[in-house]
Design an enzyme around this catalytic site. Sequence first.
Site, PDB file in Angstrom:
ATOM      1  N   SER A   1     -34.546 -84.117 -58.277  1.00  0.00           N
ATOM      2  CA  SER A   1     -33.160 -84.529 -58.468  1.00  0.00           C
ATOM      3  C   SER A   1     -32.159 -83.758 -57.609  1.00  0.00           C
ATOM      4  O   SER A   1     -32.010 -84.055 -56.436  1.00  0.00           O
ATOM      5  CB  SER A   1     -32.792 -84.507 -59.947  1.00  0.00           C
ATOM      6  OG  SER A   1     -33.106 -83.309 -60.562  1.00  0.00           O
TER       7      SER A   1
ATOM      8  N   ASP B   1     -31.698 -85.525 -43.574  1.00  0.00           N
ATOM      9  CA  ASP B   1     -31.110 -86.697 -42.921  1.00  0.00           C
ATOM     10  C   ASP B   1     -30.132 -86.309 -41.830  1.00  0.00           C
ATOM     11  O   ASP B   1     -29.996 -87.005 -40.820  1.00  0.00           O
ATOM     12  CB  ASP B   1     -30.390 -87.570 -43.951  1.00  0.00           C
ATOM     13  CG  ASP B   1     -31.330 -88.498 -44.702  1.00  0.00           C
ATOM     14  OD1 ASP B   1     -32.567 -88.366 -44.524  1.00  0.00           O
ATOM     15  OD2 ASP B   1     -30.844 -89.352 -45.471  1.00  0.00           O
TER      16      ASP B   1
ATOM     17  N   LYS C   1     -36.937 -88.209 -58.229  1.00  0.00           N
ATOM     18  CA  LYS C   1     -36.019 -88.648 -59.281  1.00  0.00           C
ATOM     19  C   LYS C   1     -34.672 -88.957 -58.647  1.00  0.00           C
ATOM     20  O   LYS C   1     -33.928 -88.063 -58.257  1.00  0.00           O
ATOM     21  CB  LYS C   1     -35.852 -87.591 -60.367  1.00  0.00           C
ATOM     22  CG  LYS C   1     -34.910 -88.062 -61.469  1.00  0.00           C
ATOM     23  CD  LYS C   1     -34.806 -87.062 -62.591  1.00  0.00           C
ATOM     24  CE  LYS C   1     -33.902 -87.606 -63.692  1.00  0.00           C
ATOM     25  NZ  LYS C   1     -32.492 -87.689 -63.284  1.00  0.00           N
TER      26      LYS C   1
END
Length: 427
Positions: A313, A324, A338
Amino acid sequence: MFKQKLLLKIELAIIAAILAGGTSLYASKALGKPQSSPQKLVDEVWQILDKNYVDVSFNHQDWKAIRQQYLSRSYSSNKQAYGAIQEMVAKLGDRYTEFFNPQEFLALNKDLSGNLSGVGLELALNEKTKALTVIAPIQGTPAFKAGILPDDVIVQINGQRTRGMKIEDAVKRILGPVGTKVVLTIQRGNQSQTFNLTRANIAIHPVTYNTQTTAVGKIGYIRLPEFTQTAPQEMHRAIQALEKQQVQGYVLDLRSDPGGLLDASLQIASMWLKEGAIVSLVNRDQVKDSYNASGHPLTNKPLVILVDKGSASASEILSGALQDDNRARLVGTRTFGKGLVQSVEPLSDGSALKLTIAKYYTPKGRDINHVGIAPDINVELTKAQQKALVQNRTLGTLADPQYASAVADLSKLIQSGANHLSLQRGQ
């Protein structure tokens, strides 16, 4: 922008750790509300879910018919209403949406304040087997010291079998006053083991750090086991201290970090990112809300992040954003997966409802729910290495294979950066 809560919590079920965000403020609001009848309390929960729950199909059930079903009952006490609410919530089939009675909600607030007690286990139900599975023990806790490991399956709690047991029921059975005993029977592969644990106060220190001298210079190692309310301040201090020691790069250890507060992950991401998106949340109406870096990073030095199957999470939000953005490289194994966001709603009698309100996506739009994030460099550990790591005998040293790989990769990044700077100066 869809309706926001003061703090959003993204987490696994955690024993003796934080279960929800911002609840101490919500609790004070709830205490000021007039008391509801048991039937109104049931409807209050239904209304919250009807307006905010992420799945508009409500697990493919006739949600309005469910309301009539539960409102047609007569309730003589709030305790009866609590049982009905738990039944109703269970129909959603969402292990992250759950009801807390007033005592449990007070315990939630106590946990958030840092006054924790228990044995120190992070738990989840295995998606395929539904077995009660250890994600990781919290460092320094009774479970940690006893040698319980990630992937251990808890098959009995005080002699009571856990098959079919809801995770919140398992949590209640394991929690208890400091100094009392709990007996856990676990299955590890083909072996069964019994652990007699004494519950204790558990101090969670979100950030630890040190330095290590390598061939390319001094590097900083930072370990973050939980995204707590104090984690951003502690991370800020750690980075500043390491910058003063003139480290050349960083290894950030998010292994076995089950997550925590969304706000903490956003603040920490901004300490590493100069600009750009960190995460986007999409609610049930497909309304997208994006969170961006604040534009004030504390360092631009090379960064490698350690992750594993216990990184979940909020850990995945941070590592996914930095991966990214090409700000960091990830080393270790695939993360937990998650990609859901929960909010906590206080109820009129002092109880509370935690419900899933959105899905989150990485800056490049990756949906990591049930998938996880793949590292740039995959480094698996043997069972023996994993045990040594969990017991903190090799954590953050070159005897830790994942850390050693991270240091090797970081050294290349530092060296390539130095070479690039030399070329620029030569021009």
